[in-house]
Write a protein that holds these residues in place. Structure first.
Motif: not given
Length: 411
Positions: A142-152, A154-160
């Motif tokens: 709560q309050g840290e505003f973290g997010i979990v996303l799918g690998k596909q 994150t790969d499309n957006l070039g995220l790590s």
């Protein structure tokens, strides 16, 4: 002498060399056709059962199997969740809030369905923690505003891991500059990989952060459940909605993904029917081979009748011969089918890796799943044996109708 005499003679006819090699060839073809038909049917059903099981485990492991919701924010969800878990068919309950938006990062934009969750409770109703590639859903605080996303995604957006992303909500916010969308900056704290379409379209944040974004009191939009029998979801969810205090509405996976599973069941039924026809054709080959054997053995039949064999005995002789062909073909096919169904996944995986064929790129998983159900094997073997037995009736009946005088007239 060996008794019963019909079984003895039938076994002798099966083992004996024939003067007409074409008859032996037809009998061999009938046996091979039955073997291949049974083996292919067992293998294909194992593969289709494998895909069906993977869809249930992966897709229904992520989307809610059943939910209860109301028209307002559920602030007392801990009490309601505990009450729901007391139901004998509920394995777990967890609150959630869903909101649709867009994820932007490094100049790329993608639509996403974001779900606010309580990490500890989510593990009871979802398989996401078992499929985390990096990070953990426990990082959603709560309050840290973290997010979990799918690998596909994150790969499309070039995220790590630990990269910053922006969540854009469609709800407009009035300001001095006019109407502008609502933005919120998040930190990527986890990446999951399920293999299905959810990898590119779903994300998770903390439940309280979702309430903050929607400017609602701390709480949940709905409570999702994990059931011990997903096919009872409509009845169970309706029952729980009636038992909860207040006015609640029930929903379940049959509304969201029912068409997908109905299509799989329909495809499984049609493929099974087509392959069953192969077994049926092989069984009818037994008819043709036995008719030719009866024609070839007319003199022998006449001699047996002259020695006192009854029409019933003659019928049993040829039914034994045809049944043996069916039993050998069916059991050989069952053994071959079980072996092939157990090894086809490893075999195709080796071929795919060795030759770089990318056979599974269009599927939601990167391997060929198989699930051998012994009740399917038993059903296939039983039907094949019954068809083989029925195929012997007409030729055996014709053999019993042969008159000794007519058969020996030209001998």
């Amino acid at each position: 002498m060996f008794k019963p005499i019909s079984l003895y003679i039938g076994l002798r006819y099966t083992r004996a060399r024939r003067s007409n090699h074409f008859i032996s060839f037809i009998a061999l073809v009938s046996m091979i056709g039955l073997t291949l038909g049974v083996a292919v049917l067992i293998t294909v059903l194992a593969v289709m059962n494998g895909f069906d099981r993977e869809l249930k485990n992966r897709v229904l492991g992520m989307v809610p199997q059943a939910t209860v919701s109301t028209t307002h924010t559920i602030t007392d969800w801990p009490v309601l969740a505990k009450q729901i878990e007391e139901h004998p068919h509920v394995a777990g309950a967890a609150p959630f809030t869903q909101l649709q938006g867009m994820i932007t990062a490094q100049g790329q934009v993608s639509g996403v369905l974001v779900t606010g969750i309580e990490p500890k409770l989510e593990k009871k109703v979802s398989i996401i923690q078992d499929h985390m590639v990096e990070g953990s859903i426990d990082q959603l605080k709560q309050g840290e505003f973290g997010i979990v996303l799918g690998k596909q995604l994150t790969d499309n957006l070039g995220l790590s891991l630990n990269d910053k992303v922006t969540l854009v909500l469609p709800e407009a916010t009035p300001s001095a500059a006019g109407i502008i969308p609502r933005f919120k900056r998040f930190t990527l704290v986890g990446i999951f990989s399920i293999g299905a379409d959810v990898d590119s379209a779903m994300g998770y944040i903390a439940l309280n952060d979702a309430a903050t974004l929607l400017r609602q009191p701390d709480g949940a939009q709905a409570i999702r459940m994990k059931l011990d029998n997903i096919f009872l979801a409509p009845e169970i969810s309706q029952q729980i909605a009636r038992e909860l205090p207040g006015t609640f509405f029930a929903s379940d996976w049959t509304y969201t993904h029912g068409n997908l599973f109905n299509a799989i069941q329909m495809e499984k039924a049609m493929v099974s029917l087509l392959l069953f026809l192969i077994v049926l054709v092989a069984a009818f080959n037994i008819v043709s081979s036995l008719v030719m054997v009866v024609t070839d053995k007319k003199a022998d039949i006449a001699i047996l009748r002259t020695l006192g064999a009854s029409p019933r005995t003659i019928t049993k002789i040829f039914m034994v011969q045809g049944t043996i062909i069916g039993v050998i073909g069916t059991l050989s096919g069952a053994v071959l089918g079980v072996i092939f169904a157990s090894s086809v996944s490893s075999l195709l995986g080796w071929i795919n890796t060795t030759f770089g064929l990318h056979l599974f790129d269009s599927y939601f998983i990167n391997y060929l799943p198989t699930y051998l159900r012994w009740q399917d094997v038993l059903l296939i073997v039983s039907v094949s044996l019954i068809l083989s037995f029925l195929a012997t009736i007409y030729p055996a009946w014709r053999a019993a109708k042969i008159q000794p005088a007519e058969a020996l007239r030209y001998e």
